[in-house]
Design a protein around this motif. Structure first.
Motif, PDB file in Angstrom:
ATOM      1  N   ARG A 166       0.819  -1.072   0.054  1.00 23.07           N
ATOM      2  CA  ARG A 166       0.159  -0.124   0.045  1.00 23.07           C
ATOM      3  C   ARG A 166       0.899   1.203  -0.010  1.00 23.07           C
ATOM      4  O   ARG A 166       0.794   2.181  -0.742  1.00 23.07           O
ATOM      5  N   LEU A 167       1.875   1.266   0.835  1.00 19.70           N
ATOM      6  CA  LEU A 167       2.809   2.419   0.744  1.00 19.70           C
ATOM      7  C   LEU A 167       3.475   2.532  -0.360  1.00 19.70           C
ATOM      8  O   LEU A 167       3.962   3.887  -0.723  1.00 19.70           O
ATOM      9  N   PHE A 168       4.057   1.378  -0.783  1.00 15.63           N
ATOM     10  CA  PHE A 168       4.859   1.627  -2.477  1.00 15.63           C
ATOM     11  C   PHE A 168       3.824   2.273  -3.331  1.00 15.63           C
ATOM     12  O   PHE A 168       4.388   3.312  -4.172  1.00 15.63           O
ATOM     13  N   TYR A 169       2.469   2.051  -3.357  1.00 15.99           N
ATOM     14  CA  TYR A 169       1.696   2.803  -4.337  1.00 15.99           C
ATOM     15  C   TYR A 169       1.659   4.000  -3.849  1.00 15.99           C
ATOM     16  O   TYR A 169       1.185   5.002  -4.912  1.00 15.99           O
ATOM     17  N   LEU A 170       1.776   4.656  -2.648  1.00 11.19           N
ATOM     18  CA  LEU A 170       1.901   6.009  -2.457  1.00 11.19           C
ATOM     19  C   LEU A 170       3.279   6.658  -2.646  1.00 11.19           C
ATOM     20  O   LEU A 170       3.469   7.668  -2.055  1.00 11.19           O
ATOM     21  N   ASN A 171       4.064   5.771  -2.932  1.00 11.89           N
ATOM     22  CA  ASN A 171       5.722   6.178  -3.038  1.00 11.89           C
ATOM     23  C   ASN A 171       6.392   6.517  -1.582  1.00 11.89           C
ATOM     24  O   ASN A 171       7.162   7.526  -1.378  1.00 11.89           O
ATOM     25  N   SER A 205      10.280  -2.369  -4.982  1.00 14.26           N
ATOM     26  CA  SER A 205      10.559  -1.424  -6.161  1.00 14.26           C
ATOM     27  C   SER A 205      11.519  -2.144  -7.175  1.00 14.26           C
ATOM     28  O   SER A 205      11.274  -1.886  -8.414  1.00 14.26           O
ATOM     29  N   ARG A 206      11.883  -3.250  -6.619  1.00 15.35           N
ATOM     30  CA  ARG A 206      12.836  -3.992  -7.828  1.00 15.35           C
ATOM     31  C   ARG A 206      11.750  -4.741  -8.815  1.00 15.35           C
ATOM     32  O   ARG A 206      12.077  -5.142  -9.807  1.00 15.35           O
TER      33      ARG A 206
END
Length: 233
Positions: A142-147, A157-158
């Protein structure tokens, strides 16, 4: 159309004891469930592929990205951590937990091969802030989609090309039928108290462990029902 037995324990279809490595039935169901249209309007189509020879593993080859592999979503912790959790449940409770975790509702797919570091599956297993928990993994996604940063940000990210297929977190949840793991607002439902990855991800006492078990089993059972309802129409 294939019939999905949501109560089937895929350990029964594994020669090595790890269905994520070698269960043909598990991979056929993954192929059936996830070969469908993406939010981008592209269709992802899977085929099972065995790599590594006679005693190799199975992966999902597809038309858009690198191979994917199955992953058991929710750990039961039994038999690990010097047996710390082994006596906290009765034998029946332990076996019921192990069984539910190995039904189709307890499995998902992630990119299969290393890419300049651990795979997502490996990273969430060795990271001491995650300890393989799926709710914490889902929060990292979820946090990845929010950067935004998280303990798994680098690993996720890989494999940005994989997550881009779904455009955003809501689509990712809906694609993999994970709605019972989040609220109506697509906030993650945690199985234990959450404090931004500061506390140990492991249950700290018997009460917490039983709560974790019950929450996990409930979510998997609901996802199983969702899978059955989705594909029995």
């Amino acid at each position: 159309m294939i019939e999905i037995d949501i109560n089937f324990d895929f350990r029964k279809d594994s020669l090595c004891g790890d269905p994520d490595s070698d269960s043909p039935k598990l991979y056929e169901i993954h192929k059936f469930l996830w070969s469908k249209k993406l939010p981008s309007e592209q269709s992802i189509l899977f085929e099972t592929l065995k790599i590594g020879g006679k005693f190799g593993r199975i992966v999902l080859k597809n038309n858009l990205i690198d191979n994917l592999s199955s992953d058991r979503m929710c750990p039961h912790f039994v038999g690990k951590y010097k047996g710390r959790f082994d006596d906290w449940l009765t034998e029946k409770e332990r076996e019921d937990f192990k069984h539910i975790a190995r039904t189709i509702g307890g499995h998902i797919v992630f990119p299969a091969h290393k890419k300049n570091g651990f795979t997502i599956n490996q990273a969430r297993g060795v990271n001491r802030k995650i300890s393989d928990r799926f709710d914490l993994t889902l929060e990292c996604i979820r946090l990845f989609y929010l950067n935004e940063q998280s303990p798994l940000y680098n690993a996720i990210s890989r494999y940005e090309d994989f997550f881009k297929l779904f455009v955003n977190f809501e689509n990712y949840i809906n694609f993999f039928l994970l709605q019972d793991f989040v609220t109506e607002n697509y906030e993650v439902k945690f199985c234990l108290p959450f404090d931004n990855f500061e506390r140990s991800p492991l249950p700290q006492n018997i009460e917490e462990y039983k709560s974790y078990k019950d929450e996990t089993i409930d979510k998997i059972i609901k996802r199983n029902k969702r899978i059955k309802n989705m594909h029995s129409r």
